[in-house]
Design a protein around this motif. Structure first.
Motif, PDB file in Angstrom:
ATOM      1  N   VAL A  55     -80.638  55.062  73.179  1.00 46.35           N
ATOM      2  CA  VAL A  55     -80.094  55.898  74.083  1.00 46.35           C
ATOM      3  C   VAL A  55     -79.381  54.858  75.106  1.00 46.35           C
ATOM      4  N   ALA A  56     -80.293  53.805  75.619  1.00 44.61           N
ATOM      5  CA  ALA A  56     -79.483  52.860  76.501  1.00 44.61           C
ATOM      6  C   ALA A  56     -78.365  52.239  75.773  1.00 44.61           C
ATOM      7  N   LEU A  57     -78.408  51.712  74.758  1.00 44.95           N
ATOM      8  CA  LEU A  57     -77.292  51.040  73.940  1.00 44.95           C
ATOM      9  C   LEU A  57     -75.817  51.918  74.109  1.00 44.95           C
ATOM     10  N   ALA A  58     -76.029  53.193  73.434  1.00 39.90           N
ATOM     11  CA  ALA A  58     -74.912  54.119  73.487  1.00 39.90           C
ATOM     12  C   ALA A  58     -74.378  54.444  74.861  1.00 39.90           C
ATOM     13  N   GLN A  59     -75.117  54.379  75.825  1.00 33.94           N
ATOM     14  CA  GLN A  59     -74.756  54.934  77.048  1.00 33.94           C
ATOM     15  C   GLN A  59     -74.249  53.751  77.944  1.00 33.94           C
ATOM     16  N   SER A  60     -74.478  52.691  77.426  1.00 32.17           N
ATOM     17  CA  SER A  60     -73.782  51.211  77.962  1.00 32.17           C
ATOM     18  C   SER A  60     -72.674  50.717  77.263  1.00 32.17           C
ATOM     19  N   THR A 105     -75.804  62.136  75.432  1.00 33.40           N
ATOM     20  CA  THR A 105     -76.486  63.326  76.023  1.00 33.40           C
ATOM     21  C   THR A 105     -77.722  63.378  76.532  1.00 33.40           C
ATOM     22  N   GLN A 106     -78.546  62.276  75.869  1.00 33.98           N
ATOM     23  CA  GLN A 106     -80.113  62.241  75.974  1.00 33.98           C
ATOM     24  C   GLN A 106     -80.449  61.579  77.136  1.00 33.98           C
ATOM     25  N   SER A 107     -81.659  61.906  77.437  1.00 35.99           N
ATOM     26  CA  SER A 107     -82.253  61.196  78.608  1.00 35.99           C
ATOM     27  C   SER A 107     -83.610  60.652  78.378  1.00 35.99           C
ATOM     28  N   PHE A 108     -84.302  60.423  77.238  1.00 34.52           N
ATOM     29  CA  PHE A 108     -85.547  60.191  76.930  1.00 34.52           C
ATOM     30  C   PHE A 108     -85.398  58.756  76.709  1.00 34.52           C
ATOM     31  N   ASP A 109     -86.471  57.755  76.810  1.00 35.33           N
ATOM     32  CA  ASP A 109     -86.567  56.403  76.972  1.00 35.33           C
ATOM     33  C   ASP A 109     -86.482  55.786  75.773  1.00 35.33           C
ATOM     34  N   HIS A 110     -85.294  55.305  75.098  1.00 29.61           N
ATOM     35  CA  HIS A 110     -85.467  54.713  73.735  1.00 29.61           C
ATOM     36  C   HIS A 110     -84.134  53.722  73.664  1.00 29.61           C
ATOM     37  N   PRO A 111     -84.443  52.479  73.184  1.00 32.30           N
ATOM     38  CA  PRO A 111     -83.214  51.797  73.177  1.00 32.30           C
ATOM     39  C   PRO A 111     -81.969  52.132  72.551  1.00 32.30           C
ATOM     40  N   ALA A 116     -88.204  68.717  46.065  1.00 31.53           N
ATOM     41  CA  ALA A 116     -87.823  68.000  47.300  1.00 31.53           C
ATOM     42  C   ALA A 116     -86.562  67.769  47.411  1.00 31.53           C
ATOM     43  N   PHE A 117     -85.792  68.165  48.437  1.00 30.68           N
ATOM     44  CA  PHE A 117     -84.309  68.068  48.826  1.00 30.68           C
ATOM     45  C   PHE A 117     -84.128  67.600  50.038  1.00 30.68           C
ATOM     46  N   THR A 118     -82.821  67.185  50.434  1.00 31.76           N
ATOM     47  CA  THR A 118     -82.407  66.928  51.801  1.00 31.76           C
ATOM     48  C   THR A 118     -80.985  67.007  51.836  1.00 31.76           C
ATOM     49  N   LEU A 119     -80.399  66.633  53.057  1.00 25.60           N
ATOM     50  CA  LEU A 119     -78.890  66.734  53.269  1.00 25.60           C
ATOM     51  C   LEU A 119     -78.477  65.225  53.616  1.00 25.60           C
ATOM     52  N   VAL A 120     -77.394  64.577  53.047  1.00 26.09           N
ATOM     53  CA  VAL A 120     -76.834  63.416  53.518  1.00 26.09           C
ATOM     54  C   VAL A 120     -75.582  63.908  54.011  1.00 26.09           C
ATOM     55  N   ARG A 121     -74.868  62.813  54.691  1.00 26.19           N
ATOM     56  CA  ARG A 121     -73.583  62.860  55.466  1.00 26.19           C
ATOM     57  C   ARG A 121     -72.723  61.634  55.436  1.00 26.19           C
ATOM     58  N   ASN A 122     -71.523  61.731  55.336  1.00 28.40           N
ATOM     59  CA  ASN A 122     -70.594  60.265  55.293  1.00 28.40           C
ATOM     60  C   ASN A 122     -71.156  59.540  56.415  1.00 28.40           C
ATOM     61  N   PRO A 123     -71.347  58.110  56.144  1.00 25.35           N
ATOM     62  CA  PRO A 123     -72.165  57.533  57.243  1.00 25.35           C
ATOM     63  C   PRO A 123     -71.050  57.174  58.354  1.00 25.35           C
ATOM     64  N   TRP A 124     -69.678  57.110  58.165  1.00 28.51           N
ATOM     65  CA  TRP A 124     -69.023  56.989  59.311  1.00 28.51           C
ATOM     66  C   TRP A 124     -68.811  58.126  60.330  1.00 28.51           C
ATOM     67  N   ASP A 125     -68.863  59.427  59.436  1.00 27.02           N
ATOM     68  CA  ASP A 125     -68.958  60.524  60.592  1.00 27.02           C
ATOM     69  C   ASP A 125     -70.442  60.718  61.127  1.00 27.02           C
ATOM     70  N   ARG A 126     -71.259  60.315  60.376  1.00 27.07           N
ATOM     71  CA  ARG A 126     -72.723  60.443  60.912  1.00 27.07           C
ATOM     72  C   ARG A 126     -72.859  59.536  62.161  1.00 27.07           C
ATOM     73  N   ALA A 127     -72.221  58.373  61.786  1.00 21.08           N
ATOM     74  CA  ALA A 127     -72.492  57.222  63.239  1.00 21.08           C
ATOM     75  C   ALA A 127     -71.566  58.037  64.489  1.00 21.08           C
ATOM     76  N   VAL A 128     -70.574  58.422  64.308  1.00 19.48           N
ATOM     77  CA  VAL A 128     -69.852  59.187  65.266  1.00 19.48           C
ATOM     78  C   VAL A 128     -70.759  60.142  66.033  1.00 19.48           C
ATOM     79  N   SER A 129     -71.295  61.112  65.486  1.00 16.07           N
ATOM     80  CA  SER A 129     -72.335  62.128  65.548  1.00 16.07           C
ATOM     81  C   SER A 129     -73.195  61.602  66.407  1.00 16.07           C
ATOM     82  N   TYR A 130     -74.139  60.437  65.540  1.00 21.35           N
ATOM     83  CA  TYR A 130     -75.075  59.884  66.336  1.00 21.35           C
ATOM     84  C   TYR A 130     -74.776  59.479  67.800  1.00 21.35           C
ATOM     85  N   TYR A 131     -73.851  58.684  67.936  1.00 20.64           N
ATOM     86  CA  TYR A 131     -73.374  57.963  69.218  1.00 20.64           C
ATOM     87  C   TYR A 131     -73.015  59.197  70.267  1.00 20.64           C
ATOM     88  N   HIS A 132     -72.464  60.196  70.061  1.00 18.55           N
ATOM     89  CA  HIS A 132     -72.255  61.306  70.717  1.00 18.55           C
ATOM     90  C   HIS A 132     -73.421  61.988  71.370  1.00 18.55           C
TER      91      HIS A 132
END
Length: 221
Positions: free
Chosen positions: A110-115, A102-108, A82-98
């Motif tokens: 998404v609404a937070l990042a777009q506001s 760009t998303q349009s599905f209904d999720h808290p 069993a294996f997985t990838l991990v990423r620097n959390p400060w980098d990952r947070a920027v990636s997650y926000y961007h």
């Protein structure tokens, strides 16, 4: 997620860690009976094979080990590499926000990042709670809480960290560049001291476990 009985491995795809690139590299050498969940070409073609499959949790791109309980007998699942990838959390947070912007599905989230601006987003209690609740190890636990991960691979040091995986597979992999956005490569300018500290506290487990620091960006330029 990719589960290969032929090559005796299970890859768990943690969100925003570069997992799509690794999934593409793995599926390029896929075996005929590999089970795949995701949005890569072979995963989409094979998705119907898992329709009606009985599993403990949701079967999707980011299924955890607990979620896929039932796809194989327990003794077989626990015997896989069993294996997985991990990423620097400060980098990952920027990636997650961007990505959220760009998303349009209904999720808290998404609404937070777009506001909110980025710094406000990572300091928001909802974001902090989500980060704190989902360290990398949480994806690699079975329903009984037992952790199964032979290898955590840091995205930033893929070729070095992935050597045990290459030994297991019998061949090496190269990560293709996919899903690149227009964000800056250096994540440090996105932060002020308060925002950086918020991520440090929320992701303290991953930062300690994988020896990340805010200034790792200096090493990747």
């Amino acid at each position: 997620m990719i589960l290969s009985q032929g090559r005796q491995y299970v890859f768990i795809h943690i969100p925003k860690t570069g997992g799509t690139a690794l999934a593409l590299a793995l599926e390029a050498r896929a075996m005929a009976d590999d089970m795949m969940l995701g949005d890569t070409p072979k995963a989409l073609k094979r998705r119907r094979r898992l329709q009606g499959a009985q599993a403990r949790g949701r079967l999707w791109k980011h299924s955890t080990l607990a979620d896929i309980d039932g796809l194989l007998p327990q003794e077989q699942l626990r015997g896989l590499f069993a294996f997985t990838l991990v990423r620097n959390p400060w980098d990952r947070a920027v990636s997650y926000y961007h990505w959220l912007q760009t998303q349009s599905f209904d999720h808290p989230a998404v609404a937070l990042a777009q506001s909110l601006a980025f710094r406000a987003f990572v300091q928001h209690p909802q974001t902090i709670s989500a980060f704190r609740a989902s360290p990398a190890a949480s994806y690699m636990r079975h329903a009984d809480g037992a952790e199964q991960c032979q290898l955590y691979i840091r995205l930033e040091r893929f070729q070095t960290d992935a050597r045990p995986l290459f030994d297991h597979l019998g061949f090496s992999l190269e990560l293709p560049r996919v899903n690149e956005s227009g964000r800056q490569r250096d994540w440090r300018p996105y932060y002020d001291a308060a925002a950086a500290e918020a991520v440090a506290k929320a992701c303290a487990q991953d930062i300690a476990q994988f020896e990340y620091s805010f200034n790792d960006s200096l090493l990747s330029q």
